[in-house]
Design a protein around this motif. Structure first.
Motif, PDB file in Angstrom:
ATOM      1  N   VAL A 144      54.781  47.007  35.327  1.00 61.34           N
ATOM      2  CA  VAL A 144      55.209  46.234  37.013  1.00 61.34           C
ATOM      3  C   VAL A 144      54.002  47.133  37.551  1.00 61.34           C
ATOM      4  O   VAL A 144      54.516  48.154  38.091  1.00 61.34           O
ATOM      5  N   ALA A 145      53.516  45.684  38.364  1.00 64.79           N
ATOM      6  CA  ALA A 145      52.432  45.802  40.305  1.00 64.79           C
ATOM      7  C   ALA A 145      53.513  46.033  41.451  1.00 64.79           C
ATOM      8  O   ALA A 145      54.170  44.648  41.145  1.00 64.79           O
ATOM      9  N   ILE A 146      53.831  47.130  41.883  1.00 61.57           N
ATOM     10  CA  ILE A 146      54.089  46.654  43.404  1.00 61.57           C
ATOM     11  C   ILE A 146      53.483  46.154  44.296  1.00 61.57           C
ATOM     12  O   ILE A 146      52.503  46.850  44.444  1.00 61.57           O
ATOM     13  N   SER A 147      53.739  44.471  44.514  1.00 64.20           N
ATOM     14  CA  SER A 147      52.354  44.233  45.329  1.00 64.20           C
ATOM     15  C   SER A 147      53.427  44.442  46.705  1.00 64.20           C
ATOM     16  O   SER A 147      53.999  44.660  47.269  1.00 64.20           O
ATOM     17  N   SER A 148      53.140  43.327  47.381  1.00 58.38           N
ATOM     18  CA  SER A 148      53.097  42.909  48.811  1.00 58.38           C
ATOM     19  C   SER A 148      53.423  41.646  49.148  1.00 58.38           C
ATOM     20  O   SER A 148      52.511  40.434  48.271  1.00 58.38           O
ATOM     21  N   ILE A 149      54.247  41.153  50.181  1.00 59.51           N
ATOM     22  CA  ILE A 149      54.191  39.637  50.497  1.00 59.51           C
ATOM     23  C   ILE A 149      53.269  39.435  51.086  1.00 59.51           C
ATOM     24  O   ILE A 149      52.553  38.194  51.092  1.00 59.51           O
ATOM     25  N   TRP A 150      52.376  39.965  51.551  1.00 63.17           N
ATOM     26  CA  TRP A 150      51.406  39.800  52.422  1.00 63.17           C
ATOM     27  C   TRP A 150      50.436  39.291  51.376  1.00 63.17           C
ATOM     28  O   TRP A 150      49.077  38.628  51.619  1.00 63.17           O
ATOM     29  N   GLY A 151      50.437  39.914  49.608  1.00 61.91           N
ATOM     30  CA  GLY A 151      48.892  39.158  49.015  1.00 61.91           C
ATOM     31  C   GLY A 151      49.442  37.649  48.728  1.00 61.91           C
ATOM     32  O   GLY A 151      49.281  37.086  48.027  1.00 61.91           O
ATOM     33  N   GLU A 152      50.452  36.490  49.152  1.00 61.69           N
ATOM     34  CA  GLU A 152      51.449  35.669  48.667  1.00 61.69           C
ATOM     35  C   GLU A 152      51.008  34.830  50.295  1.00 61.69           C
ATOM     36  O   GLU A 152      50.822  33.791  50.576  1.00 61.69           O
ATOM     37  N   ALA A 153      51.413  35.667  51.228  1.00 64.52           N
ATOM     38  CA  ALA A 153      51.388  34.799  52.727  1.00 64.52           C
ATOM     39  C   ALA A 153      50.102  35.126  53.432  1.00 64.52           C
ATOM     40  O   ALA A 153      49.929  34.124  54.259  1.00 64.52           O
ATOM     41  N   GLY A 154      49.795  36.550  53.238  1.00 64.65           N
ATOM     42  CA  GLY A 154      48.499  36.604  54.247  1.00 64.65           C
ATOM     43  C   GLY A 154      49.077  37.241  55.400  1.00 64.65           C
ATOM     44  O   GLY A 154      50.020  36.877  56.171  1.00 64.65           O
ATOM     45  N   ALA A 155      48.242  38.151  55.773  1.00 64.75           N
ATOM     46  CA  ALA A 155      48.771  38.932  57.624  1.00 64.75           C
ATOM     47  C   ALA A 155      47.472  38.979  58.465  1.00 64.75           C
ATOM     48  O   ALA A 155      46.615  39.780  58.037  1.00 64.75           O
ATOM     49  N   SER A 156      47.630  38.382  59.680  1.00 66.92           N
ATOM     50  CA  SER A 156      46.498  38.896  59.958  1.00 66.92           C
ATOM     51  C   SER A 156      47.030  40.169  60.847  1.00 66.92           C
ATOM     52  O   SER A 156      47.811  41.107  60.236  1.00 66.92           O
ATOM     53  N   CYS A 157      45.799  40.801  60.619  1.00 69.90           N
ATOM     54  CA  CYS A 157      45.226  42.598  61.097  1.00 69.90           C
ATOM     55  C   CYS A 157      45.773  42.882  60.310  1.00 69.90           C
ATOM     56  O   CYS A 157      45.896  44.866  60.105  1.00 69.90           O
ATOM     57  N   GLU A 158      46.201  42.416  58.642  1.00 68.76           N
ATOM     58  CA  GLU A 158      45.876  43.406  57.621  1.00 68.76           C
ATOM     59  C   GLU A 158      45.567  42.338  56.278  1.00 68.76           C
ATOM     60  O   GLU A 158      46.017  42.032  55.195  1.00 68.76           O
ATOM     61  N   VAL A 159      44.242  42.334  57.473  1.00 64.15           N
ATOM     62  CA  VAL A 159      43.282  41.367  56.146  1.00 64.15           C
ATOM     63  C   VAL A 159      42.886  41.605  54.636  1.00 64.15           C
ATOM     64  O   VAL A 159      43.085  41.396  53.496  1.00 64.15           O
ATOM     65  N   LEU A 160      42.098  42.796  54.563  1.00 66.43           N
ATOM     66  CA  LEU A 160      42.064  43.473  53.619  1.00 66.43           C
ATOM     67  C   LEU A 160      43.221  43.781  52.392  1.00 66.43           C
ATOM     68  O   LEU A 160      43.210  43.855  51.484  1.00 66.43           O
ATOM     69  N   TYR A 161      44.228  44.283  53.177  1.00 67.24           N
ATOM     70  CA  TYR A 161      45.704  45.198  52.328  1.00 67.24           C
ATOM     71  C   TYR A 161      46.377  43.289  51.292  1.00 67.24           C
ATOM     72  O   TYR A 161      46.635  43.517  51.048  1.00 67.24           O
TER      73      TYR A 161
END
Length: 243
Positions: free
Chosen positions: A134-151
């Motif tokens: 099980v990997a702990i991903s992030s909502i931003w891996g699905e939706a993307g976030a401004s100012c957290e582009v690399l993450y």
């Protein structure tokens, strides 16, 4: 014989909650940490004293090229029943604010090291034809976030890793999934002001941030027999945020 699990990033808020759930289920645990030694030691003692499980503490910097090897070398050829890929950190700022070194560290931490660590530990799991990752991903891996582009990019890569690896390992009886949290009340939110945190909570349909234990519950489910036919999935735990 007790089941064995590795939890990377075990000393953090989500990591500690995951370890607590696994110890309750009788898992012996390899507790990985990078810098928070005292939290790892306290966690190890608490789990051993409370649940009677065996714990081993492993220090390694997974943002370094040799970090994954240090963890897998410690575990050796022991066949794990579960691997929880939980290490991570974010970076808030514009793309143009990031140095080459910061980019390399983030990619190593979230993409290269999880890949290498999994590769190193897989042969023993495959030989038993059993186990779960099980990997702990992030909502931003699905939706993307401004100012957290690399993450966002690295978490999206984790999601693709999960989906592809699940197909490769299904014939070997090994399931691979991810939990994708939204905003969680942990130290990772320390960079946000109280006002910013309240604004985030107002934007979430359920009106609050997640508790670390709610993420851990999802991990526990994916490792259980109740999820025996679930693989290659990204389970969102986000209170309805950015659905």
């Amino acid at each position: 014989m007790a089941k064995q699990a590795l939890v990377t990033g075990a000393s953090g808020g989500i990591g500690q909650s995951i370890c607590e759930k696994l110890a309750q289920s009788g898992f012996d645990l390899f507790l990985h940490y990078n810098t928070n030694e005292q939290a790892a030691i306290a966690l190890s003692k608490r789990l051993s004293d409370t649940y009677g499980v065996q714990t081993d503490i492993i220090q390694s910097d997974l943002s370094a090229p040799d970090g994954a090897a240090a963890v897998s070398d410690y575990i050796g050829g022991r066949a794990l029943d579960a691997i929880i890929l939980n290490s991570g950190q974010s970076f808030r700022g514009l793309v143009t604010d990031m140095s080459n070194g910061e980019v390399q560290d983030m990619v190593q931490l979230h993409v290269s090291s999880p890949f290498l660590l999994t590769r190193n530990l897989l042969p023993a799991m495959v030989s038993r034809k059993a186990g779960a990752i099980v990997a702990i991903s992030s909502i931003w891996g699905e939706a993307g976030a401004s100012c957290e582009v690399l993450y966002s990019m690295t978490k999206g890569a984790q999601n693709s890793f999960v989906k592809a690896l699940a197909k490769e390992l299904a014939p070997s009886g090994i399931r691979v999934n991810a939990v994708s949290p939204g905003a969680v009340k942990t130290n990772m939110m320390a960079g946000f002001s109280k006002e910013e945190e309240e604004m985030i909570a107002e934007d979430i349909p359920m009106g609050r941030l997640a508790k670390p234990g709610e993420v851990a519950d999802a991990v526990q489910f994916l490792l259980s027999e109740k999820a025996s036919y679930i693989t290659g999935q990204i389970l969102s735990v986000n209170g309805g945020w950015h659905c």
